[in-house]
Design a protein around this motif. Structure first.
Motif, mmCIF file in Angstrom:
data_model
loop_
_atom_site.group_PDB
_atom_site.id
_atom_site.type_symbol
_atom_site.label_atom_id
_atom_site.label_comp_id
_atom_site.label_asym_id
_atom_site.label_seq_id
_atom_site.Cartn_x
_atom_site.Cartn_y
_atom_site.Cartn_z
ATOM 1 N N ALA A 1 -5.021 0.441 0.526
ATOM 2 C CA ALA A 1 -4.550 1.331 1.589
ATOM 3 C C ALA A 1 -5.588 1.431 2.708
ATOM 4 O O ALA A 1 -5.248 1.370 3.896
ATOM 5 C CB ALA A 1 -4.229 2.712 1.023
ATOM 6 N N TYR B 1 -1.998 9.443 1.435
ATOM 7 C CA TYR B 1 -1.883 8.176 2.156
ATOM 8 C C TYR B 1 -2.081 8.385 3.662
ATOM 9 O O TYR B 1 -2.787 7.623 4.318
ATOM 10 C CB TYR B 1 -0.521 7.561 1.848
ATOM 11 C CG TYR B 1 -0.338 6.138 2.311
ATOM 12 C CD1 TYR B 1 -1.310 5.173 2.099
ATOM 13 C CD2 TYR B 1 0.837 5.752 2.941
ATOM 14 C CE1 TYR B 1 -1.126 3.866 2.510
ATOM 15 C CE2 TYR B 1 1.040 4.447 3.349
ATOM 16 C CZ TYR B 1 0.050 3.502 3.135
ATOM 17 O OH TYR B 1 0.235 2.207 3.551
ATOM 18 N N ALA C 1 0.832 -1.211 0.000
ATOM 19 C CA ALA C 1 0.000 0.000 0.000
ATOM 20 C C ALA C 1 0.863 1.256 0.000
ATOM 21 O O ALA C 1 0.613 2.197 -0.764
ATOM 22 C CB ALA C 1 -0.950 -0.009 1.200
ATOM 23 N N GLY C 2 1.887 1.269 0.831
ATOM 24 C CA GLY C 2 2.748 2.438 0.949
ATOM 25 C C GLY C 2 3.531 2.743 -0.311
ATOM 26 O O GLY C 2 3.854 3.901 -0.584
ATOM 27 N N VAL D 1 0.464 3.961 -3.255
ATOM 28 C CA VAL D 1 -0.187 5.269 -3.128
ATOM 29 C C VAL D 1 0.965 6.266 -3.058
ATOM 30 O O VAL D 1 1.575 6.457 -2.009
ATOM 31 C CB VAL D 1 -1.105 5.358 -1.885
ATOM 32 C CG1 VAL D 1 -1.713 6.745 -1.767
ATOM 33 C CG2 VAL D 1 -2.197 4.293 -1.945
ATOM 34 N N LYS E 1 2.029 10.811 -0.620
ATOM 35 C CA LYS E 1 2.187 10.442 0.790
ATOM 36 C C LYS E 1 1.247 11.213 1.721
ATOM 37 O O LYS E 1 0.812 10.678 2.738
ATOM 38 C CB LYS E 1 3.642 10.606 1.230
ATOM 39 C CG LYS E 1 4.590 9.674 0.479
ATOM 40 C CD LYS E 1 4.093 8.232 0.489
ATOM 41 C CE LYS E 1 4.886 7.332 -0.425
ATOM 42 N NZ LYS E 1 4.207 6.085 -0.740
ATOM 43 N N LYS F 1 -5.069 7.078 6.332
ATOM 44 C CA LYS F 1 -4.782 6.430 7.615
ATOM 45 C C LYS F 1 -5.426 7.175 8.781
ATOM 46 O O LYS F 1 -5.974 6.557 9.701
ATOM 47 C CB LYS F 1 -3.269 6.341 7.825
ATOM 48 C CG LYS F 1 -2.578 5.384 6.879
ATOM 49 C CD LYS F 1 -1.080 5.431 7.125
ATOM 50 C CE LYS F 1 -0.336 4.452 6.267
ATOM 51 N NZ LYS F 1 1.094 4.398 6.608
ATOM 52 N N LEU G 1 -5.951 2.365 -3.674
ATOM 53 C CA LEU G 1 -6.604 3.108 -2.590
ATOM 54 C C LEU G 1 -7.380 2.159 -1.678
ATOM 55 O O LEU G 1 -7.326 2.286 -0.453
ATOM 56 C CB LEU G 1 -7.539 4.179 -3.159
ATOM 57 C CG LEU G 1 -6.861 5.332 -3.886
ATOM 58 C CD1 LEU G 1 -7.906 6.214 -4.577
ATOM 59 C CD2 LEU G 1 -6.001 6.160 -2.940
#
Length: 151
Positions: free
Chosen positions: A127, A35, A25-26, A29, A32, A39, A124
């Motif tokens: 994520a 992202y 995921a990191g 996406v 940042k 979160k 997405l």
């Protein structure tokens, strides 16, 4: 409040599986800030204090985003703080996090797709699913801000 156990040590294979999901995921996406907004918003909805603190700090490392962090729970009332793409993705984050409420309505799907390809849409979703999994691990194991700090 006390930490029930350290999940990273209790089951290394499960932790490695989550880290693989996080790494995927990191790395997919690429925005940042977006992202971190994903979160943060999921963690707000899920009530995960540990993840909220961690990702607020992570977002602050990306620049002065204090207002965006502080007002994220009321993002609809402050349209000037978030781009149209961010607003669509925040709304998608809410829908996926609370999937049992109404799923992801077609109108929301099309709104997000104005900004991303099918492949990016899946990134997405991955994520959002990743942070939801982390939230559930943190809450289920009793994690809280500072729980791993040396006594």
């Amino acid at each position: 409040m006390s930490l029930r156990f350290n999940h990273t040590k209790a089951n290394g294979a499960a932790f490695r599986a989550m880290m693989a999901l996080e790494e995927y995921a990191g790395s997919h996406v690429t925005d940042k800030v977006l992202y971190e907004l994903i979160k943060l918003r999921a963690s707000q909805i899920n009530g995960c204090a540990y993840c909220l603190e961690m990702h607020a700090k992570d977002m602050l490392k990306l620049g002065d985003h204090s207002d965006r962090i502080l007002l994220l729970s009321v993002w609809r009332e402050v349209p000037h703080l978030y781009t149209d793409k961010e607003r669509a993705v925040i709304e998608l984050t809410e829908a996926v996090t609370q999937i049992s409420h109404q799923g992801v309505p077609d109108v929301l799907y099309h709104k997000v797709r104005e900004f991303v390809s099918e492949s990016e849409y899946m990134d997405l979703i991955m994520a959002v699913n990743t942070i939801n999994s982390w939230n559930r691990i943190a809450i289920s194991t009793g994690m809280f801000p500072g729980c791993f700090d040396a006594k």
